[in-house]
Design an enzyme around this catalytic site. Structure first.
Site, PDB file in Angstrom:
ATOM      1  N   LYS A 201      36.157  45.175  40.825  1.00  0.00           N
ATOM      2  CA  LYS A 201      35.534  46.246  40.039  1.00  0.00           C
ATOM      3  C   LYS A 201      34.636  47.090  40.942  1.00  0.00           C
ATOM      4  CE  LYS A 201      32.337  46.798  36.256  1.00  0.00           C
ATOM      5  NZ  LYS A 201      31.553  46.137  35.213  1.00  0.00           N
ATOM      6  N   GLU A 207      33.920  38.840  49.840  1.00  0.00           N
ATOM      7  CA  GLU A 207      35.100  37.972  49.940  1.00  0.00           C
ATOM      8  C   GLU A 207      36.385  38.792  49.779  1.00  0.00           C
ATOM      9  OE1 GLU A 207      32.421  37.428  48.100  1.00  0.00           O
ATOM     10  OE2 GLU A 207      32.005  35.302  47.815  1.00  0.00           O
ATOM     11  N   GLY A 263      32.907  42.262  34.385  1.00  0.00           N
ATOM     12  CA  GLY A 263      33.933  41.537  35.144  1.00  0.00           C
ATOM     13  C   GLY A 263      34.476  40.325  34.390  1.00  0.00           C
ATOM     14  N   ARG A 264      33.575  39.509  33.833  1.00  0.00           N
ATOM     15  CA  ARG A 264      34.030  38.287  33.162  1.00  0.00           C
ATOM     16  C   ARG A 264      34.593  38.569  31.769  1.00  0.00           C
ATOM     17  NH1 ARG A 264      28.783  38.680  34.166  1.00  0.00           N
ATOM     18  NH2 ARG A 264      27.279  38.775  32.459  1.00  0.00           N
ATOM     19  N   GLU A 349      27.575  32.731  33.517  1.00  0.00           N
ATOM     20  CA  GLU A 349      27.108  33.984  34.110  1.00  0.00           C
ATOM     21  C   GLU A 349      26.520  34.888  33.018  1.00  0.00           C
ATOM     22  OE1 GLU A 349      28.579  36.286  37.989  1.00  0.00           O
ATOM     23  OE2 GLU A 349      29.912  36.645  36.316  1.00  0.00           O
ATOM     24  N   HIS A 380      40.775  10.389  32.725  1.00  0.00           N
ATOM     25  CA  HIS A 380      40.791   9.419  33.818  1.00  0.00           C
ATOM     26  C   HIS A 380      39.829   9.801  34.930  1.00  0.00           C
ATOM     27  CE1 HIS A 380      44.242   7.371  32.008  1.00  0.00           C
ATOM     28  NE2 HIS A 380      44.555   8.594  31.588  1.00  0.00           N
ATOM     29  N   LYS A 497      23.788  36.812  47.689  1.00  0.00           N
ATOM     30  CA  LYS A 497      24.675  37.755  48.397  1.00  0.00           C
ATOM     31  C   LYS A 497      23.911  38.421  49.536  1.00  0.00           C
ATOM     32  CE  LYS A 497      27.599  39.151  44.492  1.00  0.00           C
ATOM     33  NZ  LYS A 497      28.043  40.250  43.653  1.00  0.00           N
TER      34      LYS A 497
HETATM   35  O1  F6P Z   1      29.047  37.720  41.982  1.00  0.00           O
HETATM   36  C1  F6P Z   1      29.263  37.895  40.659  1.00  0.00           C
HETATM   37  C2  F6P Z   1      30.241  39.007  40.365  1.00  0.00           C
HETATM   38  O2  F6P Z   1      29.575  40.222  40.399  1.00  0.00           O
HETATM   39  C3  F6P Z   1      30.921  38.756  39.026  1.00  0.00           C
HETATM   40  O3  F6P Z   1      30.175  39.179  37.971  1.00  0.00           O
HETATM   41  C4  F6P Z   1      32.204  39.476  39.228  1.00  0.00           C
HETATM   42  O4  F6P Z   1      33.174  39.077  38.287  1.00  0.00           O
HETATM   43  C5  F6P Z   1      32.540  39.081  40.640  1.00  0.00           C
HETATM   44  O5  F6P Z   1      31.299  39.072  41.304  1.00  0.00           O
HETATM   45  C6  F6P Z   1      33.510  39.971  41.348  1.00  0.00           C
HETATM   46  O6  F6P Z   1      33.070  41.287  41.352  1.00  0.00           O
HETATM   47  P1  F6P Z   1      34.036  42.480  41.723  1.00  0.00           P
HETATM   48  O7  F6P Z   1      35.121  42.544  40.713  1.00  0.00           O
HETATM   49  O8  F6P Z   1      33.170  43.693  41.721  1.00  0.00           O
HETATM   50  O9  F6P Z   1      34.608  42.193  43.094  1.00  0.00           O
END
Ligand code: F6P
Length: 533
Positions: A201, A207, A263-264, A349, A380, A497
């Protein structure tokens, strides 16, 4: 804004919980044969049974009174009508509009319709082989590069709806910054027939951007950079198209999302492009219809019969009045293996917060720790603690009357037999937790009185999955409203971060440049020494 715990309704619930604590769940179940009927609900094919929760009809009435006093119905209207419910970021939260373009304005609705039709056309071009790679080969592997909400939702949907997926296309997911994650994934890929979806987003998530750059380099090494590589093998899903273009993604290959979808909460948007390619646009539409059926229920059903609202209210009851700090979700469905991790982000979150919307600290506990795993595997590993541990963990059991569509290697008889055992285990576990046993010696004894909810569907299909998604989204919203917190921001993840960025630089700096606490400095020191040898 008044602290919710100061209200009369909160105090009434406290008194009620003191009285109820003198009873046992076993008593409640055995003394009222109509309990299951009174405390279970149906929405389309979904049956939701709260009768193994430590509640009575009076509990529901009192929780309803609290929700009424907190203005839950008005807050639901505000959510659906696009009011600014995410106050700290000054945004609405319009995930419900994604299901049927039911947003508050024509601008929003047409943006949603256009995005959905762009994603549908693209997924059908991939599925039919109309879209080919730079050397003319059809796409047979789709790799979603994303993390958090840009990973857990599409991963969960692709796995859950595996029986509906196109056999000739495999979907894989890379999220972790650990280089081995993408390295191993690339091992099994053929560059000429691979499509990468860079899913972010913000398009600033370290990452995702780092893994996308690694994938690009790998593809360039194999296919060269002087051809249709970026045009045919890289697409992006983002609310930050400029950043995607800077990375080299072509404008026409960018699928939009918007800042008004968290995002979630974005599983119904183009964020699920990989899943849509796998299962096809028609099945994706059925998922949206499943969500919509719960949306309609949530916005139009009175609170005492409103299932997601009740899930949220019972969540508050368990957390704040019975004092349970954990909550387990156990789907008895191998295809729902990823559902608990998806819910971990959705719930923790959203509601893992201690500052109220008015800026004051909460005076009660908020989100429980969400844990889970698929039954029967979970039985288990950690079920021993659920049955006899000193911590009581309310549990949601999810299962289906009919087996997932079979892959075709087993006879119908075998599938049905195994499915029966699966469901029997699910019912056995909730019964064992609630009723327990009187076995001797004491170490064999299960006390019982451990609460659970059972959600029983007909079959795990796109519609049912959509229902589950929306049930939990609205449960989370309900809990946020009752705690008066903003379920749509996540400021707590920022510090880590920022520090990771600073420390990444620190890893290669000389020792005299470290400006950290002594504990962190010692770790950096140790790391550098080990790298030198
Ligand atoms: O670190 C948390 C977060 O901001 C989440 O809320 C989000 O889903 C995820 O990182 C990934 O964010 P993006 O879609 O901006 O890469």
């Amino acid at each position: 804004m008044i602290d919710p715990t100061l209200s009369q309704q909160w105090k009434d619930l406290e008194s009620h919980s003191s009285l109820l604590k003198e009873r046992t769940l076993k008593d409640l179940i055995f003394e009222d044969s109509t309990r299951a009927e009174n405390l279970s609900f149906e929405i389309d094919d979904l049956f939701i049974d709260f009768s193994k929760q430590m509640i009575t009809n009076e509990t529901i009435d009192l929780l309803g009174a609290l929700a009424y006093e907190r203005g839950l119905s008005e807050k639901i209207d505000a959510l659906f009508s696009g009011e600014i419910v995410n106050i700290s970021e000054n945004r609405p939260a319009l995930h419900t509009a994604l299901r049927f373009s039911t947003g508050p304005s024509e601008d929003v609705n047409s943006a949603i319709r256009d995005a959905l039709s762009k994603a549908s056309e693209f997924s059908s071009a991939i599925r039919t082989g109309k879209w080919v790679g730079a050397t003319g080969k059809p796409i047979t592997s789709v790799v979603n590069i994303g993390i958090g909400g840009s990973h857990l939702g599409p991963l969960m949907v692709s796995a859950a709806l595996r029986p509906y997926a196109e056999e000739n296309i495999t979907c894989s997911f890379v999220s972790n910054i650990d280089p081995i994650a993408i390295d191993y994934q690339l091992n099994s890929l053929e560059p000429e027939s691979t499509l990468f979806i860079i899913n972010s987003k913000s398009f600033t998530t370290s990452e995702t951007i780092t893994n996308a750059e690694a994938a690009l380099q790998w593809a360039q090494n194999a296919l060269g950079s002087e051809n249709d590589l970026l045009k045919k093998h890289f697409v992006a899903v983002t609310a930050n198209p400029e950043a995607a273009e800077r990375l080299g993604v072509l404008k026409q290959n960018i699928f939009p999302i918007w800042d008004w979808v968290g995002g979630r909460f974005s599983v119904c948007s183009s964020v699920s492009l990989a899943a849509m390619i796998a299962i096809g646009a028609e099945n994706f539409q059925k998922l949206l219809e499943g969500c919509h059926s719960i949306d309609e229920h949530f916005r139009s059903t009175e609170l005492s019969k409103n299932v997601p609202a009740l899930m949220g209210m019972i969540g508050i009851w368990n957390r704040n009045f019975l004092g349970y700090g954990n909550h387990a979700v156990i789907p008895y469905s191998a295809d729902l293996t990823h559902f608990p991790s998806y819910l971990q982000q959705l719930e923790m979150e959203s509601n893992g917060k201690k500052i109220r919307q008015d800026g004051d600290r909460v005076s009660t506990q908020t989100s429980p720790v969400i844990l889970g795993g698929a039954g029967t595997d979970a039985q288990h590993s950690f079920f021993q603690l659920l049955h006899q541990g000193t911590t009581i963990i309310p549990t949601d059991f999810i299962t289906f009357c009919k087996p997932s569509l079979p892959a075709g290697n087993l006879s119908e008889e075998v599938v049905l037999k195994q499915h029966e055992i699966l469901v029997a285990n699910c019912f056995a576990q909730s019964k064992a937790l609630a009723i327990g046993s009187d076995s001797e010696p004491e170490s064999f004894l299960s006390d019982g009185n451990r609460p659970s909810t059972t959600i029983l569907g007909n079959r795990l299909d796109p519609f049912a999955l959509g229902q589950l998604v929306a049930l939990y989204e609205h449960k989370v919203f309900t809990m946020g409203v009752l705690w008066q917190i903003n379920s749509f921001d996540q400021w707590g993840v920022q510090l880590g971060k920022q520090l990771a960025e600073i420390i990444t630089k620190g890893l290669t700096e000389t020792r005299s440049h470290f400006d950290h606490d002594s504990s962190t400095t010692a770790l950096l020191d140790r790391y550098q020494k080990s790298r030198e040898t």
